[in-house]
Design a protein around this motif. Structure first.
Motif, PDB file in Angstrom:
ATOM      1  N   ARG A 208       0.813  -1.207   0.000  1.00 57.42           N
ATOM      2  CA  ARG A 208       0.000   0.000   0.000  1.00 57.42           C
ATOM      3  C   ARG A 208       0.855   1.270   0.000  1.00 57.42           C
ATOM      4  NH1 ARG A 208      -5.208  -0.590   3.113  1.00 57.42           N
ATOM      5  NH2 ARG A 208      -3.842  -1.365   4.738  1.00 57.42           N
ATOM      6  N   SER A 235       0.709  -7.113  -2.132  1.00 56.07           N
ATOM      7  CA  SER A 235       0.024  -7.415  -0.876  1.00 56.07           C
ATOM      8  C   SER A 235      -1.482  -7.394  -1.136  1.00 56.07           C
ATOM      9  CB  SER A 235       0.364  -6.381   0.191  1.00 56.07           C
ATOM     10  OG  SER A 235      -0.295  -5.156  -0.106  1.00 56.07           O
ATOM     11  N   ARG A 236      -2.218  -7.918  -0.181  1.00 59.88           N
ATOM     12  CA  ARG A 236      -3.667  -7.942  -0.363  1.00 59.88           C
ATOM     13  C   ARG A 236      -4.260  -6.539  -0.364  1.00 59.88           C
ATOM     14  NH1 ARG A 236      -8.162 -11.326   2.980  1.00 59.88           N
ATOM     15  NH2 ARG A 236      -9.785  -9.749   2.927  1.00 59.88           N
ATOM     16  N   GLN A 249      -1.288 -11.657  -5.914  1.00 60.27           N
ATOM     17  CA  GLN A 249      -1.319 -11.541  -4.450  1.00 60.27           C
ATOM     18  C   GLN A 249      -0.516 -12.641  -3.766  1.00 60.27           C
ATOM     19  OE1 GLN A 249      -5.161 -10.812  -2.542  1.00 60.27           O
ATOM     20  NE2 GLN A 249      -4.482 -12.047  -0.799  1.00 60.27           N
ATOM     21  N   VAL A 250       0.338 -12.225  -2.850  1.00 66.65           N
ATOM     22  CA  VAL A 250       1.141 -13.150  -2.064  1.00 66.65           C
ATOM     23  C   VAL A 250       0.569 -13.185  -0.654  1.00 66.65           C
ATOM     24  CG1 VAL A 250       3.424 -13.513  -1.033  1.00 66.65           C
ATOM     25  CG2 VAL A 250       3.224 -12.723  -3.407  1.00 66.65           C
ATOM     26  N   GLY A 251       0.386 -14.381  -0.109  1.00 60.40           N
ATOM     27  CA  GLY A 251      -0.094 -14.460   1.268  1.00 60.40           C
ATOM     28  C   GLY A 251      -1.098 -15.559   1.469  1.00 60.40           C
ATOM     29  N   GLN A 252      -1.687 -15.549   2.645  1.00 59.28           N
ATOM     30  CA  GLN A 252      -2.558 -16.642   3.042  1.00 59.28           C
ATOM     31  C   GLN A 252      -3.731 -16.831   2.093  1.00 59.28           C
ATOM     32  OE1 GLN A 252      -3.022 -17.123   7.137  1.00 59.28           O
ATOM     33  NE2 GLN A 252      -3.802 -19.146   6.717  1.00 59.28           N
ATOM     34  N   THR A 253      -4.303 -15.747   1.582  1.00 60.01           N
ATOM     35  CA  THR A 253      -5.386 -15.902   0.618  1.00 60.01           C
ATOM     36  C   THR A 253      -4.913 -15.516  -0.784  1.00 60.01           C
ATOM     37  OG1 THR A 253      -6.197 -13.744   1.350  1.00 60.01           O
ATOM     38  CG2 THR A 253      -7.321 -15.667   2.202  1.00 60.01           C
ATOM     39  N   ALA A 266       7.566  -1.442   0.491  1.00 62.10           N
ATOM     40  CA  ALA A 266       6.466  -0.704   1.129  1.00 62.10           C
ATOM     41  C   ALA A 266       5.322  -1.633   1.519  1.00 62.10           C
ATOM     42  CB  ALA A 266       5.979   0.438   0.232  1.00 62.10           C
ATOM     43  N   SER A 268       3.931  -3.781   4.951  1.00 64.44           N
ATOM     44  CA  SER A 268       4.157  -3.727   6.395  1.00 64.44           C
ATOM     45  C   SER A 268       4.600  -5.064   6.967  1.00 64.44           C
ATOM     46  CB  SER A 268       2.888  -3.247   7.105  1.00 64.44           C
ATOM     47  OG  SER A 268       1.817  -4.133   6.857  1.00 64.44           O
ATOM     48  N   GLN A 272      -0.659 -12.438   7.647  1.00 57.81           N
ATOM     49  CA  GLN A 272      -1.192 -13.147   6.476  1.00 57.81           C
ATOM     50  C   GLN A 272      -0.302 -12.955   5.254  1.00 57.81           C
ATOM     51  OE1 GLN A 272      -3.072 -10.882   8.175  1.00 57.81           O
ATOM     52  NE2 GLN A 272      -4.859 -11.954   8.996  1.00 57.81           N
ATOM     53  N   HIS A 273       0.446 -11.862   5.212  1.00 55.26           N
ATOM     54  CA  HIS A 273       1.387 -11.691   4.102  1.00 55.26           C
ATOM     55  C   HIS A 273       2.608 -12.587   4.323  1.00 55.26           C
ATOM     56  CE1 HIS A 273       2.995  -9.714   0.553  1.00 55.26           C
ATOM     57  NE2 HIS A 273       4.162  -9.748   1.155  1.00 55.26           N
ATOM     58  N   ASN A 287      11.242  -0.108   3.644  1.00 53.12           N
ATOM     59  CA  ASN A 287      10.095   0.490   4.316  1.00 53.12           C
ATOM     60  C   ASN A 287      10.563   1.732   5.058  1.00 53.12           C
ATOM     61  OD1 ASN A 287       7.787   0.905   6.190  1.00 53.12           O
ATOM     62  ND2 ASN A 287       7.146  -1.099   5.398  1.00 53.12           N
ATOM     63  N   ASP A 305      12.507   5.827   1.845  1.00 51.83           N
ATOM     64  CA  ASP A 305      11.366   6.083   0.973  1.00 51.83           C
ATOM     65  C   ASP A 305      11.479   5.217  -0.282  1.00 51.83           C
ATOM     66  OD1 ASP A 305       9.379   7.055  -0.636  1.00 51.83           O
ATOM     67  OD2 ASP A 305       9.950   9.172  -0.438  1.00 51.83           O
ATOM     68  N   VAL A 306      10.482   4.380  -0.491  1.00 48.23           N
ATOM     69  CA  VAL A 306      10.527   3.443  -1.613  1.00 48.23           C
ATOM     70  C   VAL A 306      10.697   4.168  -2.948  1.00 48.23           C
ATOM     71  CG1 VAL A 306       8.020   3.321  -2.005  1.00 48.23           C
ATOM     72  CG2 VAL A 306       9.453   1.341  -2.531  1.00 48.23           C
TER      73      VAL A 306
HETATM   74  C1  FAD Z   1      -8.552 -13.508   6.230  1.00 47.59           C
HETATM   75  C2  FAD Z   1      -7.452 -12.567   5.813  1.00 47.59           C
HETATM   76  C3  FAD Z   1      -6.625 -12.962   4.777  1.00 47.59           C
HETATM   77  C4  FAD Z   1      -5.595 -12.111   4.353  1.00 47.59           C
HETATM   78  N1  FAD Z   1      -4.785 -12.532   3.323  1.00 47.59           N
HETATM   79  C5  FAD Z   1      -3.769 -11.736   2.939  1.00 47.59           C
HETATM   80  C6  FAD Z   1      -2.886 -12.157   1.886  1.00 47.59           C
HETATM   81  O1  FAD Z   1      -3.043 -13.221   1.278  1.00 47.59           O
HETATM   82  N2  FAD Z   1      -1.861 -11.328   1.551  1.00 47.59           N
HETATM   83  C7  FAD Z   1      -1.654 -10.124   2.164  1.00 47.59           C
HETATM   84  O2  FAD Z   1      -0.689  -9.425   1.794  1.00 47.59           O
HETATM   85  N3  FAD Z   1      -2.466  -9.699   3.143  1.00 47.59           N
HETATM   86  C8  FAD Z   1      -3.528 -10.470   3.527  1.00 47.59           C
HETATM   87  N4  FAD Z   1      -4.375  -9.996   4.493  1.00 47.59           N
HETATM   88  C9  FAD Z   1      -4.285  -8.571   4.877  1.00 47.59           C
HETATM   89  C10 FAD Z   1      -3.215  -8.248   5.878  1.00 47.59           C
HETATM   90  O3  FAD Z   1      -3.726  -8.432   7.178  1.00 47.59           O
HETATM   91  C11 FAD Z   1      -2.766  -6.758   5.700  1.00 47.59           C
HETATM   92  O4  FAD Z   1      -3.887  -5.930   5.825  1.00 47.59           O
HETATM   93  C12 FAD Z   1      -2.089  -6.462   4.363  1.00 47.59           C
HETATM   94  O5  FAD Z   1      -1.083  -7.423   4.106  1.00 47.59           O
HETATM   95  C13 FAD Z   1      -1.481  -5.057   4.402  1.00 47.59           C
HETATM   96  O6  FAD Z   1      -0.925  -4.731   3.149  1.00 47.59           O
HETATM   97  P1  FAD Z   1       0.271  -3.689   3.023  1.00 47.59           P
HETATM   98  O7  FAD Z   1       1.435  -4.169   3.805  1.00 47.59           O
HETATM   99  O8  FAD Z   1       0.474  -3.438   1.582  1.00 47.59           O
HETATM  100  O9  FAD Z   1      -0.369  -2.356   3.616  1.00 47.59           O
HETATM  101  P2  FAD Z   1      -0.075  -1.602   4.981  1.00 47.59           P
HETATM  102  O10 FAD Z   1      -0.224  -2.499   6.132  1.00 47.59           O
HETATM  103  O11 FAD Z   1      -0.892  -0.375   4.920  1.00 47.59           O
HETATM  104  O12 FAD Z   1       1.456  -1.236   4.901  1.00 47.59           O
HETATM  105  C14 FAD Z   1       2.011  -0.261   4.057  1.00 47.59           C
HETATM  106  C15 FAD Z   1       3.480  -0.114   4.421  1.00 47.59           C
HETATM  107  O13 FAD Z   1       4.098   0.767   3.523  1.00 47.59           O
HETATM  108  C16 FAD Z   1       5.015   1.587   4.238  1.00 47.59           C
HETATM  109  N5  FAD Z   1       5.194   2.828   3.470  1.00 47.59           N
HETATM  110  C17 FAD Z   1       4.270   3.799   3.229  1.00 47.59           C
HETATM  111  N6  FAD Z   1       4.797   4.740   2.434  1.00 47.59           N
HETATM  112  C18 FAD Z   1       6.067   4.383   2.159  1.00 47.59           C
HETATM  113  C19 FAD Z   1       7.118   4.950   1.387  1.00 47.59           C
HETATM  114  N7  FAD Z   1       6.953   6.095   0.701  1.00 47.59           N
HETATM  115  N8  FAD Z   1       8.298   4.296   1.350  1.00 47.59           N
HETATM  116  C20 FAD Z   1       8.490   3.161   2.036  1.00 47.59           C
HETATM  117  N9  FAD Z   1       7.532   2.569   2.764  1.00 47.59           N
HETATM  118  C21 FAD Z   1       6.323   3.165   2.823  1.00 47.59           C
HETATM  119  C22 FAD Z   1       4.387   1.793   5.584  1.00 47.59           C
HETATM  120  O14 FAD Z   1       5.370   2.090   6.556  1.00 47.59           O
HETATM  121  C23 FAD Z   1       3.723   0.433   5.830  1.00 47.59           C
HETATM  122  O15 FAD Z   1       4.585  -0.449   6.516  1.00 47.59           O
HETATM  123  C24 FAD Z   1      -5.400 -10.850   4.952  1.00 47.59           C
HETATM  124  C25 FAD Z   1      -6.225 -10.458   6.014  1.00 47.59           C
HETATM  125  C26 FAD Z   1      -7.234 -11.302   6.451  1.00 47.59           C
HETATM  126  C27 FAD Z   1      -8.095 -10.866   7.594  1.00 47.59           C
END
Ligand code: FAD
Ligand code: AMP
Lengths: 323, 249
Positions: A208, A235-236, A249-253, A266, A268, A272-273, A287, A305-306
C-alpha cells in the motif's frame, strides 16, 4: 526395488524449468529405492522430444503421451502410466497446472496425495514428506502408508542435480478419448504477467505504501533490471484496492511463494502476508518505518522512501550486471 | 438450480498456531475458528448463481467435529438454505476427506458442487477435484467467475498469465478462487433466520487414512536480519551483499 515416475510439465512444446526440479527429486528417491526414473510427458505434439533433455537430471526413460493436452485427458493418461509401471513414488510439481492435475490422478488411483512438499526422506521403503501447514506457521512430517506415494513438490525448493544419462523416448498412445463434458474454450492473457509470481526465482512485491497504481512502473523497472526470472507480487491491500490483479497476491489468501530472492517494497509485513513468503530464500525489505514487522523476517533491510530506494536499487543492479 | 457447497471449519488466519505436546496436533485454547476464506467465495458464487437462475437451494456440506455446526450456521446466515454436517475428525489425507464427502453427495442431483480452491489449514488444494472424480463429474479448478446457461457452466479460470475459459456440461463441480465473488455480510435478519434453517448432523462414514502424521514442528527461525542502511545510499551496499554474501544476484 521400485522406480519413480516424474511428471513433467510441458507448455506449448516447452518443458518448464520446474520439471528439472521434479526429475532431480525423483532421482533422489529412486537412488534410495534402487530403481529407475521414468518421466511422464503427457501433452500436445512434441512433448516427448521436448522432455528428452531431462536425461541430464537423471531420467532414464521418457514416456510420451501425445494428444493429451486437456487436463482431464492428461490425468487419465498419467494414471494409466502409473498403473502400467511398478512405482514407489510419483512426483508432480506444485504449480498451477500441477495442482490441477495431481488430485485427479490421485483419485483415479484411489491414493492419498501429499501436496506442496518441501523436504523428502525415504524410510523403510516408504516416503516421508515434510509440508507446510497453517500457511507455513508449522511443518508437518507425514508418512505415506501405501505405494506408490503421490506427491507434489513446491517450486524453487529442491535443488536441480546433474546426473546425466541418455533418456530413451517411448511413445505411448493415450486411451481412447471419451466425452468428458469438459472443454477448454480459450485463453485471455492478462497484461504484463509473463511469469507467474509463484514460479519466479525473484519476486518484487509492492504494498500500500506504493500509494497509487500509477507508481507501479517503478517496481516494473526494478523487476526488469533483475532479469527475466523476476516477477511482480503484491500485498492484499493493493489487490483489494484494485491496483493489481489477484493473480499477483502473495499471502494466506493469495499465492505461497518460495523464490530465491523476495523484495518487499512498502509492505508492512502482516501475518497473512508473511504466511505466503516467509520461506523465501533471501528476504529484502524496503520500508520507511523502522518498526515495520517485515523487518522481523527480512535478511536485509533498508529504511527509507521506496520512491527513492527502488530506482536506486534498479540502477545498482544494472551497474552490477553491466560490469 | 440447486447447488451444494463443501465448506471447512479452519483456524482464523490471524490465529497464532501453537503445537500441542507430542507434536500431533495444535493447542485448541484461544484458537478462533472460521469458515475457510475461499469457501466464503464458493458460498457467494452459489448464492449469486441461484439468484441468477431465478430460484433453487444452496446446501452446505461439511465434515468436521461437532463444533462445525456453528460455522455452518454462519453460512446459513449468509443465505444458504440448509446444511449437512458429517461429524468426525478429518486428517491431512484429502483422499479420505473426499471419500467422506462423496458418500453424502453420491445421490445428489444438484447441478453444481462447489469447493474453495483450498482450505487454509492444510493447504492441500485437492479435495474438490477428488470428489468430482468420485462423482464422475467434470471439474474446473481455480474458477474466478462462472455463468450457467442451457445446462452448461462457463468458467473463467485464473491460470498462469491470464484467464482460461472452460465449458462444462452440468452436473459439474468447481473450485472457486477470489475473483468476481465478494463475500456478503450476514444481515441481522439472516442471522435470525439461520437458527430455524434445517441442519442435519450424522456421523461420517469410517474411511481409513492413507497417511500418518509423524510430527508437527515450527519452521526454522529466520536468522536475525540486519538493516543495511538508510535511504538511497544503502542501495549499492545492499546489491553488493546480495551478490557477494547471499549469492542471489
Ligand atoms: C482472512 C485474511 C486474509 C488475508 N490474506 C492476505 C494475503 O493473502 N496477503 C496479504 O498481503 N495480506 C492479507 N491480508 C491482509 C493483511 O492483514 C494486511 O492488511 C495487508 O497485508 C497489508 O498490506 P500492506 O502491507 O500493503 O499495507 P499496509 O499495512 O498499509 O502497509 C504499508 C506499508 O508501507 C510503508 N510505506 C508507506 N509509504 C512508504 C514509502 N513512501 N516508502 C516506504 N515505505 C512506505 C508503511 O510504513 C507500511 O509499513 C489478509 C487479512 C485477512 C483478515
Ligand atoms: N472437511 C471438509 N468438509 C467440507 N469440505 C471440505 C473439507 N475439507 C476440504 N473441503 C473442501 O475442499 C476444498 C479444498 O480443500 P483442501 O483440498 O483441503 O485444500 C475446501 O475449500 C472445501 O471446499
Amino acid at each position: 526395488m521400485a522406480d519413480v515416475l516424474a511428471v513433467a510439465e510441458v507448455r506449448d512444446g516447452v518443458v518448464q524449468s520446474v520439471s528439472r526440479e521434479v526429475v532431480s527429486a525423483a532421482r533422489g528417491i529412486a537412488d534410495s529405492l534402487g530403481g529407475a526414473v521414468d518421466v511422464a510427458a503427457a501433452g500436445g505434439p512434441g512433448c516427448g522430444a521436448a522432455a528428452s533433455g531431462l536425461g541430464r537430471h537423471g531420467a532414464d526413460r521418457v514416456l510420451a503421451v501425445e494428444g493429451a493436452a486437456q487436463v482431464d485427458v492428461r490425468a487419465t493418461a498419467v494414471a494409466e502410466l502409473v498403473r502400467a509401471g511398478s512405482y514407489g513414488a510419483v512426483v508432480f510439481a506444485a504449480t498451477g497446472p500441477g495442482r490441477d492435475l495431481a488430485p485427479r490422478v490421485a483419485a483415479k488411483l484411489a491414493s492419498p496425495l501429499l501436496t506442496d512438499v518441501v523436504a523428502l526422506d525415504v524410510d523403510g521403503g516408504r516416503i516421508v514428506a515434510t509440508r507446510p501447514v497453517f500457511a507455513g506457521k508449522a511443518l508437518a512430517r507425514v508418512r505415506a502408508l501405501g505405494t506408490p506415494a503421490l506427491l507434489s513438490i513446491r517450486p524453487n525448493v529442491f535443488a536441480v542435480a546433474d546426473s546425466p544419462r541418455e533418456a530413451q523416448v517411448e511413445a505411448v498412445s493415450p486411451a481412447a478419448e471419451a466425452e468428458t463434458g469438459y472443454r477448454v474454450g480459450g485463453f485471455e492473457a492478462s497484461a504484463g504477467a509473463a511469469l507467474d509470481v509463484a514460479e519466479a526465482a525473484i519476486v518484487v512485491s509492492g504494498g500500500r505504501g506504493m500509494k497509487d497504481p500509477e507508481n507501479w512502473h517503478i517496481l516494473e523497472d526494478l523487476r526488469d533490471a533483475l532479469g527475466d526470472t523476476a516477477a511482480l507480487g503484491a500485498s492484499r491491500a493493493v489487490v483489494d484496492a484494485g491496483w493489481r490483479p489477484h493473480a499477483e497476491q502473495v499471502g494466506q489468501t493469495g499465492k505461497t511463494v518460495t523464490p530465491k530472492l523476495y523484495l518487499a517494497m512498502a509492505i508492512s509485513g502482516a501475518i497473512q502476508h508473511l504466511a505466503g513468503m516467509r520461506t523465501s530464500g533471501v528476504i529484502v525489505a524496503v520500508n520507511r518505518d523502522p518498526d515495520a514487522p517485515i523487518f522481523g523476517v527480512a535478511d536485509y533491510g533498508i529504511v527509507g522512501d521506496v520512491f527513492e530506494v527502488a530506482p536506486a536499487l534498479a540502477a545498482a543492479v544494472r551497474e552490477l550486471r553491466g560490469s | 438450480m440447486n447447488i451444494t457447497v463443501c465448506v471447512k471449519r479452519v483456524p482464523d488466519t490471524a490465529t497464532r498456531i501453537r503445537i500441542a505436546e507430542g507434536g500431533r496436533g495444535i493447542m485448541q485454547d484461544g484458537v478462533k475458528y472460521v469458515l475457510s476464506p475461499y469457501d466464503e467465495f464458493a458460498v457467494e458464487a452459489a448464492l449469486q448463481l441461484v439468484e441468477a437462475a431465478g430460484g433453487g437451494e444452496v446446501t452446505l456440506l461439511s465434515y468436521g467435529p461437532p463444533a462445525t455446526a456453528e460455522t455452518l450456521r454462519s453460512g446459513l446466515a449468509l443465505g444458504a438454505h440448509r446444511a449437512v454436517l458429517l461429524t468426525g475428525e478429518p486428517d491431512m489425507d484429502g483422499w479420505a476427506t473426499a471419500q467422506v464427502l462423496a458418500s453424502e453427495l453420491a445421490g445428489s442431483d444438484d447441478a453444481l458442487v462447489l469447493f474453495g480452491i483450498k482450505a487454509v489449514d492444510d493447504d492441500q488444494q485437492q479435495v474438490g477435484p477428488m470428489v468430482a472424480e468420485l462423482l464422475g463429474r467434470p471439474c474446473a479448478t481455480a474458477v474466478a467467475a462462472m455463468d450457467v446457461e442451457g445446462g452448461v457452466a462457463t468458467c473463467r479460470r485464473a491460470v498462469e498469465g491470464g484467464q482460461e475459459v472452460v465449458e462444462m456440461d452440468l452436473p459439474a463441480a468447481a473450485t472457486v478462487t477470489k475473483g468476481r465473488y465478494e463475500p456478503r455480510y450476514a444481515s441481522l435478519r439472516g442471522i435470525m433466520m439461520a437458527k430455524r434453517k434445517p441442519l442435519v448432523e450424522k456421523p461420517a462414514p469410517e474411511v481409513e487414512s492413507g497417511l500418518a502424521l509423524e510430527a508437527l514442528t515450527y519452521p526454522p527461525e529466520r536468522p536475525e536480519g540486519r538493516i543495511v542502511g538508510e535511504g538511497v545510499e544503502a542501495a549499492g551496499e545492499l546489491v553488493r551483499l546480495l551478490r557477494e554474501e547471499a549469492r542471489v544476484l
